[in-house]
Design a protein around this motif. Sequence first.
Motif, PDB file in Angstrom:
ATOM      1  N   ALA A  44      55.924   7.696  46.113  1.00  0.00           N
ATOM      2  CA  ALA A  44      56.822   8.800  45.763  1.00  0.00           C
ATOM      3  C   ALA A  44      56.232   9.592  44.613  1.00  0.00           C
ATOM      4  O   ALA A  44      55.528   9.037  43.757  1.00  0.00           O
ATOM      5  CB  ALA A  44      58.193   8.262  45.379  1.00  0.00           C
ATOM      6  N   SER A  45      56.539  10.863  44.587  1.00  0.00           N
ATOM      7  CA  SER A  45      56.174  11.699  43.451  1.00  0.00           C
ATOM      8  C   SER A  45      56.847  11.135  42.209  1.00  0.00           C
ATOM      9  O   SER A  45      58.020  10.740  42.265  1.00  0.00           O
ATOM     10  CB  SER A  45      56.657  13.130  43.698  1.00  0.00           C
ATOM     11  N   PRO A  46      56.136  11.089  41.078  1.00  0.00           N
ATOM     12  CA  PRO A  46      56.753  10.584  39.844  1.00  0.00           C
ATOM     13  C   PRO A  46      58.003  11.378  39.443  1.00  0.00           C
ATOM     14  O   PRO A  46      58.850  10.874  38.713  1.00  0.00           O
ATOM     15  CB  PRO A  46      55.649  10.743  38.796  1.00  0.00           C
ATOM     16  N   ASP A  47      58.124  12.599  39.931  1.00  0.00           N
ATOM     17  CA  ASP A  47      59.276  13.443  39.612  1.00  0.00           C
ATOM     18  C   ASP A  47      60.447  13.240  40.568  1.00  0.00           C
ATOM     19  O   ASP A  47      61.533  13.785  40.340  1.00  0.00           O
ATOM     20  CB  ASP A  47      58.873  14.925  39.633  1.00  0.00           C
ATOM     21  N   ASN A  48      60.246  12.492  41.633  1.00  0.00           N
ATOM     22  CA  ASN A  48      61.292  12.309  42.641  1.00  0.00           C
ATOM     23  C   ASN A  48      62.114  11.062  42.298  1.00  0.00           C
ATOM     24  O   ASN A  48      61.974  10.007  42.901  1.00  0.00           O
ATOM     25  CB  ASN A  48      60.675  12.210  44.034  1.00  0.00           C
ATOM     26  N   HIS A  49      62.988  11.218  41.322  1.00  0.00           N
ATOM     27  CA  HIS A  49      63.741  10.078  40.788  1.00  0.00           C
ATOM     28  C   HIS A  49      64.658   9.445  41.826  1.00  0.00           C
ATOM     29  O   HIS A  49      64.851   8.228  41.827  1.00  0.00           O
ATOM     30  CB  HIS A  49      64.511  10.507  39.540  1.00  0.00           C
ATOM     31  N   ALA A  50      65.210  10.250  42.727  1.00  0.00           N
ATOM     32  CA  ALA A  50      66.113   9.707  43.748  1.00  0.00           C
ATOM     33  C   ALA A  50      65.354   8.783  44.706  1.00  0.00           C
ATOM     34  O   ALA A  50      65.835   7.696  45.032  1.00  0.00           O
ATOM     35  CB  ALA A  50      66.795  10.837  44.514  1.00  0.00           C
ATOM     36  N   SER A  51      64.172   9.202  45.146  1.00  0.00           N
ATOM     37  CA  SER A  51      63.381   8.345  46.036  1.00  0.00           C
ATOM     38  C   SER A  51      62.927   7.083  45.326  1.00  0.00           C
ATOM     39  O   SER A  51      62.963   5.995  45.903  1.00  0.00           O
ATOM     40  CB  SER A  51      62.169   9.109  46.580  1.00  0.00           C
ATOM     41  N   ILE A  52      62.504   7.217  44.092  1.00  0.00           N
ATOM     42  CA  ILE A  52      62.067   6.050  43.324  1.00  0.00           C
ATOM     43  C   ILE A  52      63.218   5.052  43.183  1.00  0.00           C
ATOM     44  O   ILE A  52      63.037   3.844  43.369  1.00  0.00           O
ATOM     45  CB  ILE A  52      61.518   6.477  41.942  1.00  0.00           C
ATOM     46  N   LYS A  53      64.415   5.562  42.903  1.00  0.00           N
ATOM     47  CA  LYS A  53      65.591   4.697  42.779  1.00  0.00           C
ATOM     48  C   LYS A  53      65.855   3.957  44.096  1.00  0.00           C
ATOM     49  O   LYS A  53      66.107   2.747  44.101  1.00  0.00           O
ATOM     50  CB  LYS A  53      66.809   5.534  42.383  1.00  0.00           C
ATOM     51  N   ALA A  54      65.770   4.683  45.227  1.00  0.00           N
ATOM     52  CA  ALA A  54      65.998   4.052  46.539  1.00  0.00           C
ATOM     53  C   ALA A  54      64.933   3.001  46.823  1.00  0.00           C
ATOM     54  O   ALA A  54      65.251   1.899  47.302  1.00  0.00           O
ATOM     55  CB  ALA A  54      66.014   5.111  47.642  1.00  0.00           C
ATOM     56  N   ILE A  55      63.677   3.300  46.535  1.00  0.00           N
ATOM     57  CA  ILE A  55      62.578   2.367  46.788  1.00  0.00           C
ATOM     58  C   ILE A  55      62.749   1.091  45.955  1.00  0.00           C
ATOM     59  O   ILE A  55      62.585  -0.025  46.454  1.00  0.00           O
ATOM     60  CB  ILE A  55      61.218   3.054  46.513  1.00  0.00           C
ATOM     61  N   LYS A  56      63.103   1.262  44.684  1.00  0.00           N
ATOM     62  CA  LYS A  56      63.316   0.089  43.827  1.00  0.00           C
ATOM     63  C   LYS A  56      64.530  -0.713  44.282  1.00  0.00           C
ATOM     64  O   LYS A  56      64.523  -1.947  44.236  1.00  0.00           O
ATOM     65  CB  LYS A  56      63.460   0.518  42.372  1.00  0.00           C
ATOM     66  N   LYS A  57      65.573  -0.026  44.736  1.00  0.00           N
ATOM     67  CA  LYS A  57      66.775  -0.703  45.229  1.00  0.00           C
ATOM     68  C   LYS A  57      66.439  -1.600  46.425  1.00  0.00           C
ATOM     69  O   LYS A  57      67.067  -2.628  46.647  1.00  0.00           O
ATOM     70  CB  LYS A  57      67.818   0.340  45.616  1.00  0.00           C
ATOM     71  N   LEU A  58      65.417  -1.212  47.183  1.00  0.00           N
ATOM     72  CA  LEU A  58      64.973  -1.977  48.350  1.00  0.00           C
ATOM     73  C   LEU A  58      64.098  -3.174  47.976  1.00  0.00           C
ATOM     74  O   LEU A  58      63.649  -3.912  48.848  1.00  0.00           O
ATOM     75  CB  LEU A  58      64.213  -1.060  49.313  1.00  0.00           C
ATOM     76  N   GLY A  59      63.835  -3.347  46.680  1.00  0.00           N
ATOM     77  CA  GLY A  59      63.085  -4.513  46.235  1.00  0.00           C
ATOM     78  C   GLY A  59      61.584  -4.318  46.160  1.00  0.00           C
ATOM     79  O   GLY A  59      60.847  -5.296  46.024  1.00  0.00           O
ATOM     80  N   LEU A  60      61.116  -3.070  46.258  1.00  0.00           N
ATOM     81  CA  LEU A  60      59.692  -2.823  46.107  1.00  0.00           C
ATOM     82  C   LEU A  60      59.360  -2.728  44.621  1.00  0.00           C
ATOM     83  O   LEU A  60      60.189  -2.306  43.808  1.00  0.00           O
ATOM     84  CB  LEU A  60      59.272  -1.537  46.820  1.00  0.00           C
ATOM     85  N   THR A  61      58.151  -3.127  44.280  1.00  0.00           N
ATOM     86  CA  THR A  61      57.685  -3.140  42.901  1.00  0.00           C
ATOM     87  C   THR A  61      56.617  -2.078  42.715  1.00  0.00           C
ATOM     88  O   THR A  61      55.708  -1.960  43.540  1.00  0.00           O
ATOM     89  CB  THR A  61      57.075  -4.525  42.570  1.00  0.00           C
ATOM     90  N   GLU A  62      56.723  -1.342  41.620  1.00  0.00           N
ATOM     91  CA  GLU A  62      55.701  -0.329  41.322  1.00  0.00           C
ATOM     92  C   GLU A  62      54.382  -1.026  41.015  1.00  0.00           C
ATOM     93  O   GLU A  62      54.328  -1.956  40.209  1.00  0.00           O
ATOM     94  CB  GLU A  62      56.138   0.532  40.137  1.00  0.00           C
ATOM     95  N   VAL A  63      53.318  -0.568  41.696  1.00  0.00           N
ATOM     96  CA  VAL A  63      52.007  -1.182  41.539  1.00  0.00           C
ATOM     97  C   VAL A  63      51.102  -0.321  40.670  1.00  0.00           C
ATOM     98  O   VAL A  63      50.466  -0.813  39.745  1.00  0.00           O
ATOM     99  CB  VAL A  63      51.341  -1.418  42.917  1.00  0.00           C
TER     100      VAL A  63
END
Length: 172
Positions: free
Chosen positions: A133-152
């Motif tokens: 996700a784009s670092p500016d796309n906070h909504a997508s980042i929130k959804a991705i983290k909610k799904l249990g993915l970890t930022e690498v």
Amino acid sequence: MQLETERLKIVSFKPELFVPLYQLFCENQTVMQSAFKGRVLSQKEFLDVLANDFILDENAQIGFVCILDKTTGNFIGFTGLIPCNFLGDEDDLEFGFVLHQNHWGKGFATEIGQFWIDFAENELQLDRILAAASPDNHASIKAIKKLGLTEVKEISTEDRGSRLVFSKEFKK
């Protein structure tokens, strides 16, 4: 390909979806500013994506597909699994989603993401799934983290600019 979640149908491209896809890719600056190239696409760029990246064959599993509301049949956006090499592994797949802004904030991104996680683990039997996700796309980042993915890590791509890469490992 025709699959579904609780509220959504995930379908391969059909001619009747050309206009809403074109409008999303080529006319919707609000949505496209945080997807793909960070801007709307030209007609040629859109046709290239449609021809090369969308699933046109019902039996294919890798590529972009359209998202429809199961109840109304309305076009919501597109999603899919695409090959990526963000972490140096040619076998990695990235899931993603681009939703029309009329459908933001309704939990569709999480629903779609969970669908791809389950599909990658159970159907494709992958070791992991990635998302970016784009670092500016906070909504997508929130959804991705909610799904249990970890930022690498954060990467820079020629086509998509800066992206945060997330991973979810599957236990075997």
